[in-house]
Design an enzyme around this catalytic site. Structure first.
Site, PDB file in Angstrom:
ATOM      1  N   GLU A  24       0.831  -1.203   0.000  1.00  0.00           N
ATOM      2  CA  GLU A  24       0.000   0.000   0.000  1.00  0.00           C
ATOM      3  C   GLU A  24       0.869   1.259   0.000  1.00  0.00           C
ATOM      4  O   GLU A  24       1.864   1.345   0.732  1.00  0.00           O
ATOM      5  CB  GLU A  24      -0.887  -0.010   1.254  1.00  0.00           C
ATOM      6  N   LYS A  34     -10.084   2.491  -1.626  1.00  0.00           N
ATOM      7  CA  LYS A  34     -10.197   1.869  -0.300  1.00  0.00           C
ATOM      8  C   LYS A  34     -11.507   2.248   0.374  1.00  0.00           C
ATOM      9  O   LYS A  34     -11.792   3.425   0.610  1.00  0.00           O
ATOM     10  CB  LYS A  34      -9.011   2.301   0.560  1.00  0.00           C
ATOM     11  N   CYS A  58      -5.436  -3.027   2.817  1.00  0.00           N
ATOM     12  CA  CYS A  58      -5.071  -2.959   4.232  1.00  0.00           C
ATOM     13  C   CYS A  58      -6.258  -3.136   5.177  1.00  0.00           C
ATOM     14  O   CYS A  58      -6.763  -4.235   5.346  1.00  0.00           O
ATOM     15  CB  CYS A  58      -4.319  -1.653   4.508  1.00  0.00           C
TER      16      CYS A  58
END
Length: 292
Positions: free
Chosen positions: A52, A127, A159
């Site tokens: 990321e 995200k 994540c």
């Protein structure tokens, strides 16, 4: 004799590395070099993935939580995706090169892209669950899968998405057989992330590839199979993980069950759970919990 022409495999290279902090041009240059090295080490490599915010040249937890407007955000498509396209065309591989901050009007997203071997953008994912309150990027509002022709369906997560099982269930429902999860974690919950990566693989019967940055982040990138077995795990430093994923194993596990017994998707697909109401999703999205 097995007819290997009919076997669906995905040869993957996981770049657990750290950027040249604050130097995006050098980070991109080193990324291109590492992709070339991966192809030298494993010439059959089809897909290369990175952590990321790697190409944002952010390497630690404190940096990752910066206001996205405080760093140069990207336009997608734009110069960076053009450069990534050149790397893909040169090496002949698919790229999921972590994520970057993407600017759209007044909004900043933490966005992962998939670049095809012809240099085109095959997919973009924003995200959905930034790590609040530290991360202030705008949440994405949809889930993304893409096809590698002749191989299978790949899903994207980033994540902290891993702590929301709904993300992985939705990607699996959309047909994902492998979920790529770029990560940048330097906090003590890395151990919990490894557990959730295995749990998300088990309950959805898919591969999960969680690629974390190297030190000063905590590394320990992991590749998990559809039954939750760890196929490969890195240490803390710079490391290249390579593996060949048998995507027909996803079909086998979903059909015959984890350990031959747990066939969740058959139960869902048969409509056997249609009578169950899920109040948490009653209005089409995750609802706040009732007051206690």
């Amino acid at each position: 004799m097995i007819n290997v022409a009919n076997v669906r495999t995905l040869s993957i290279a996981v770049l657990q590395t750290t950027p040249a902090s604050g130097d995006r041009a050098l980070t991109l240059q080193r990324f291109a070099e590492r992709v070339r090295i991966a192809k030298q080490v494993a010439p059959q490599t089809q897909l290369v993935v990175a952590p990321e915010l790697h190409l944002q040249a952010l390497s630690g937890a404190a940096e990752a939580g910066m206001e996205p407007g405080a760093v140069d955000a990207e336009q997608i498509p734009g110069p960076l995706t053009e450069a990534l396209g050149e790397i893909s065309r040169e090496t002949g591989v698919w790229l999921v090169p972590g994520s970057v901050f993407e600017r759209v009007g007044d909004h900043y997203y933490n966005t992962a892209v998939a670049i095809a071997p012809d240099g085109s953008i095959a997919a973009r994912y924003r995200k959905a669950f930034p790590w609040q309150p530290r991360e202030t990027s705008t949440p994405g509002d949809r889930f993304t899968v893409f096809e590698i022709p002749g191989v299978g369906t790949i899903g994207l997560a980033i994540c902290y998405d891993g702590f929301f099982p709904e993300v992985f269930r939705q990607l699996a429902w959309l047909g994902a057989e492998v979920i790529i999860q770029p990560t940048l974690t330097a906090t003590c919950d890395r151990a919990a992330e490894l557990i959730t990566a295995r749990a998300n693989a088990i309950v959805n019967q898919v591969y999960v590839v969680n690629v974390n940055a190297a030190a000063p982040a905590l590394g320990r990138s992991i590749i998990v199979d559809p039954e939750g077995l760890v196929r490969a795990e890195a240490g803390a430093g710079d490391e290249l993980l390579t593996d060949v994923l048998d995507l027909d194993a996803v079909v086998r596990v979903q059909k015959h069950g984890t350990a031959g017994v747990s066939r969740m998707w058959q139960q869902i697909d048969s409509g056997a759970a249609a009578h169950v109401q899920f109040p948490a999703y009653a209005l089409g999205g995750l609802q706040p919990r009732p007051a206690r």
